[in-house]
Design a protein around this motif. Structure first.
Motif, PDB file in Angstrom:
ATOM      1  N   VAL A  83       0.834  -1.205   0.000  1.00  0.00           N
ATOM      2  CA  VAL A  83       0.000   0.000   0.000  1.00  0.00           C
ATOM      3  C   VAL A  83       0.868   1.253   0.000  1.00  0.00           C
ATOM      4  CG1 VAL A  83      -1.760   1.297   1.280  1.00  0.00           C
ATOM      5  CG2 VAL A  83      -1.809  -1.189   1.278  1.00  0.00           C
ATOM      6  N   GLY A  84       0.526   2.188  -0.878  1.00  0.00           N
ATOM      7  CA  GLY A  84       1.217   3.467  -0.939  1.00  0.00           C
ATOM      8  C   GLY A  84       0.213   4.604  -1.022  1.00  0.00           C
ATOM      9  N   ALA A  85       0.684   5.763  -1.377  1.00  0.00           N
ATOM     10  CA  ALA A  85      -0.172   6.941  -1.510  1.00  0.00           C
ATOM     11  C   ALA A  85       0.326   7.770  -2.682  1.00  0.00           C
ATOM     12  CB  ALA A  85      -0.154   7.762  -0.233  1.00  0.00           C
ATOM     13  N   LEU A  86      -0.541   8.637  -3.183  1.00  0.00           N
ATOM     14  CA  LEU A  86      -0.188   9.523  -4.283  1.00  0.00           C
ATOM     15  C   LEU A  86      -0.590  10.945  -3.925  1.00  0.00           C
ATOM     16  CD1 LEU A  86       0.718  10.133  -7.203  1.00  0.00           C
ATOM     17  CD2 LEU A  86      -1.591   9.484  -7.942  1.00  0.00           C
ATOM     18  N   ILE A  87       0.319  11.865  -4.182  1.00  0.00           N
ATOM     19  CA  ILE A  87       0.055  13.286  -4.019  1.00  0.00           C
ATOM     20  C   ILE A  87       0.219  13.920  -5.393  1.00  0.00           C
ATOM     21  CG2 ILE A  87       0.801  15.439  -2.923  1.00  0.00           C
ATOM     22  CD1 ILE A  87       2.010  13.550  -0.688  1.00  0.00           C
ATOM     23  N   VAL A  88      -0.863  14.524  -5.899  1.00  0.00           N
ATOM     24  CA  VAL A  88      -0.818  15.222  -7.177  1.00  0.00           C
ATOM     25  C   VAL A  88      -0.745  16.705  -6.878  1.00  0.00           C
ATOM     26  CG1 VAL A  88      -2.018  15.721  -9.341  1.00  0.00           C
ATOM     27  CG2 VAL A  88      -2.075  13.407  -8.399  1.00  0.00           C
ATOM     28  N   ASP A  89       0.440  17.281  -7.089  1.00  0.00           N
ATOM     29  CA  ASP A  89       0.635  18.719  -6.912  1.00  0.00           C
ATOM     30  C   ASP A  89       0.017  19.442  -8.095  1.00  0.00           C
ATOM     31  OD1 ASP A  89       2.312  18.745  -4.478  1.00  0.00           O
ATOM     32  OD2 ASP A  89       3.716  17.651  -5.748  1.00  0.00           O
ATOM     33  N   ALA A  90      -0.684  20.533  -7.833  1.00  0.00           N
ATOM     34  CA  ALA A  90      -1.412  21.239  -8.887  1.00  0.00           C
ATOM     35  C   ALA A  90      -1.180  22.745  -8.769  1.00  0.00           C
ATOM     36  CB  ALA A  90      -2.898  20.931  -8.776  1.00  0.00           C
ATOM     37  N   PRO A 141      -4.955  11.910 -20.792  1.00  0.00           N
ATOM     38  CA  PRO A 141      -4.057  11.622 -19.672  1.00  0.00           C
ATOM     39  C   PRO A 141      -3.002  12.718 -19.519  1.00  0.00           C
ATOM     40  CG  PRO A 141      -3.494  10.243 -21.554  1.00  0.00           C
ATOM     41  CD  PRO A 141      -4.712  11.028 -21.945  1.00  0.00           C
ATOM     42  N   ALA A 142      -2.676  13.043 -18.281  1.00  0.00           N
ATOM     43  CA  ALA A 142      -1.592  13.989 -17.997  1.00  0.00           C
ATOM     44  C   ALA A 142      -0.261  13.249 -17.928  1.00  0.00           C
ATOM     45  CB  ALA A 142      -1.846  14.721 -16.680  1.00  0.00           C
ATOM     46  N   GLY A 143      -0.319  11.954 -17.586  1.00  0.00           N
ATOM     47  CA  GLY A 143       0.891  11.148 -17.475  1.00  0.00           C
ATOM     48  C   GLY A 143       0.668   9.989 -16.539  1.00  0.00           C
ATOM     49  N   THR A 144       1.737   9.262 -16.266  1.00  0.00           N
ATOM     50  CA  THR A 144       1.663   8.114 -15.360  1.00  0.00           C
ATOM     51  C   THR A 144       2.648   8.289 -14.220  1.00  0.00           C
ATOM     52  OG1 THR A 144       3.265   6.854 -16.660  1.00  0.00           O
ATOM     53  CG2 THR A 144       0.928   6.511 -17.180  1.00  0.00           C
ATOM     54  N   VAL A 145       2.376   7.598 -13.138  1.00  0.00           N
ATOM     55  CA  VAL A 145       3.232   7.633 -11.960  1.00  0.00           C
ATOM     56  C   VAL A 145       3.153   6.272 -11.283  1.00  0.00           C
ATOM     57  CG1 VAL A 145       1.386   8.630 -10.530  1.00  0.00           C
ATOM     58  CG2 VAL A 145       3.774   8.890  -9.822  1.00  0.00           C
ATOM     59  N   THR A 146       4.256   5.815 -10.752  1.00  0.00           N
ATOM     60  CA  THR A 146       4.289   4.554 -10.020  1.00  0.00           C
ATOM     61  C   THR A 146       4.191   4.843  -8.530  1.00  0.00           C
ATOM     62  OG1 THR A 146       5.607   3.485 -11.730  1.00  0.00           O
ATOM     63  CG2 THR A 146       5.634   2.474  -9.537  1.00  0.00           C
ATOM     64  N   VAL A 147       3.231   4.205  -7.884  1.00  0.00           N
ATOM     65  CA  VAL A 147       3.057   4.307  -6.437  1.00  0.00           C
ATOM     66  C   VAL A 147       3.685   3.061  -5.829  1.00  0.00           C
ATOM     67  CG1 VAL A 147       1.392   4.370  -4.544  1.00  0.00           C
ATOM     68  CG2 VAL A 147       0.960   5.679  -6.636  1.00  0.00           C
ATOM     69  N   PRO A 148       4.825   3.222  -5.142  1.00  0.00           N
ATOM     70  CA  PRO A 148       5.483   2.058  -4.535  1.00  0.00           C
ATOM     71  C   PRO A 148       4.858   1.717  -3.183  1.00  0.00           C
ATOM     72  CG  PRO A 148       6.849   4.010  -4.285  1.00  0.00           C
ATOM     73  CD  PRO A 148       5.628   4.432  -5.048  1.00  0.00           C
ATOM     74  N   ALA A 149       4.980   0.472  -2.782  1.00  0.00           N
ATOM     75  CA  ALA A 149       4.494   0.037  -1.472  1.00  0.00           C
ATOM     76  C   ALA A 149       5.266   0.763  -0.374  1.00  0.00           C
ATOM     77  CB  ALA A 149       4.658  -1.474  -1.317  1.00  0.00           C
ATOM     78  N   GLY A 150       4.540   1.206   0.635  1.00  0.00           N
ATOM     79  CA  GLY A 150       5.168   1.814   1.798  1.00  0.00           C
ATOM     80  C   GLY A 150       5.661   3.233   1.601  1.00  0.00           C
ATOM     81  N   ALA A 210       4.939   7.372  -0.408  1.00  0.00           N
ATOM     82  CA  ALA A 210       4.066   8.300  -1.116  1.00  0.00           C
ATOM     83  C   ALA A 210       4.783   8.765  -2.373  1.00  0.00           C
ATOM     84  CB  ALA A 210       3.732   9.500  -0.238  1.00  0.00           C
ATOM     85  N   ALA A 211       4.117   8.667  -3.499  1.00  0.00           N
ATOM     86  CA  ALA A 211       4.649   9.156  -4.777  1.00  0.00           C
ATOM     87  C   ALA A 211       4.048  10.530  -5.051  1.00  0.00           C
ATOM     88  CB  ALA A 211       4.294   8.186  -5.900  1.00  0.00           C
TER      89      ALA A 211
END
Length: 110
Positions: free
Chosen positions: A23-30, A90-99, A101-102
């Motif tokens: 489990v990870g997390a994603l933060i999309v800065d805008a 799509p704006a793009g892709t991002v990898t969210v790793p386990a443990g 935040a991407a």
């Protein structure tokens, strides 16, 4: 997504990221002009197959480091995600790793 919501800034410590095994997390800065917009993401591969998406609201985030604007997706299965500008773009892709935040940055005009 084009929905726009008026909300106040998030309070310090109001976001808890669920990080751990698988489990990870994603933060999309805008940019500030996206404050109040819902940003959609979808996972690649088997998870959420069929193009299912989830969204989060871009909010003003006030911290000791200053003010920023971001959509936060806590508790995501570790995977590659597409960040969407709108229903078809799509704006793009991002990898969210386990443990961990991407982060993904939307640039002004996106």
């Amino acid at each position: 997504m084009t929905n726009h919501h008026r909300t106040g800034p998030s309070r310090p410590g109001s976001v808890v990221l669920d990080l751990g095994e698988g489990v990870g997390a994603l933060i999309v800065d805008a940019p500030p002009e996206r404050c109040g917009d819902e940003i959609e993401i979808s996972a690649s591969g088997d998870f959420w197959s069929g193009g299912r998406r989830t969204h989060s609201l871009v909010r003003e985030r006030r911290t000791a480091a200053g003010v920023s604007y971001a959509a936060v997706y806590p508790g995501l299965p570790a995977a590659e995600y597409t960040v969407w500008l709108d229903e078809h773009t799509p704006a793009g892709t991002v990898t969210v790793p386990a443990g961990q935040a991407a982060r993904f940055r939307l640039t002004p005009g996106e």
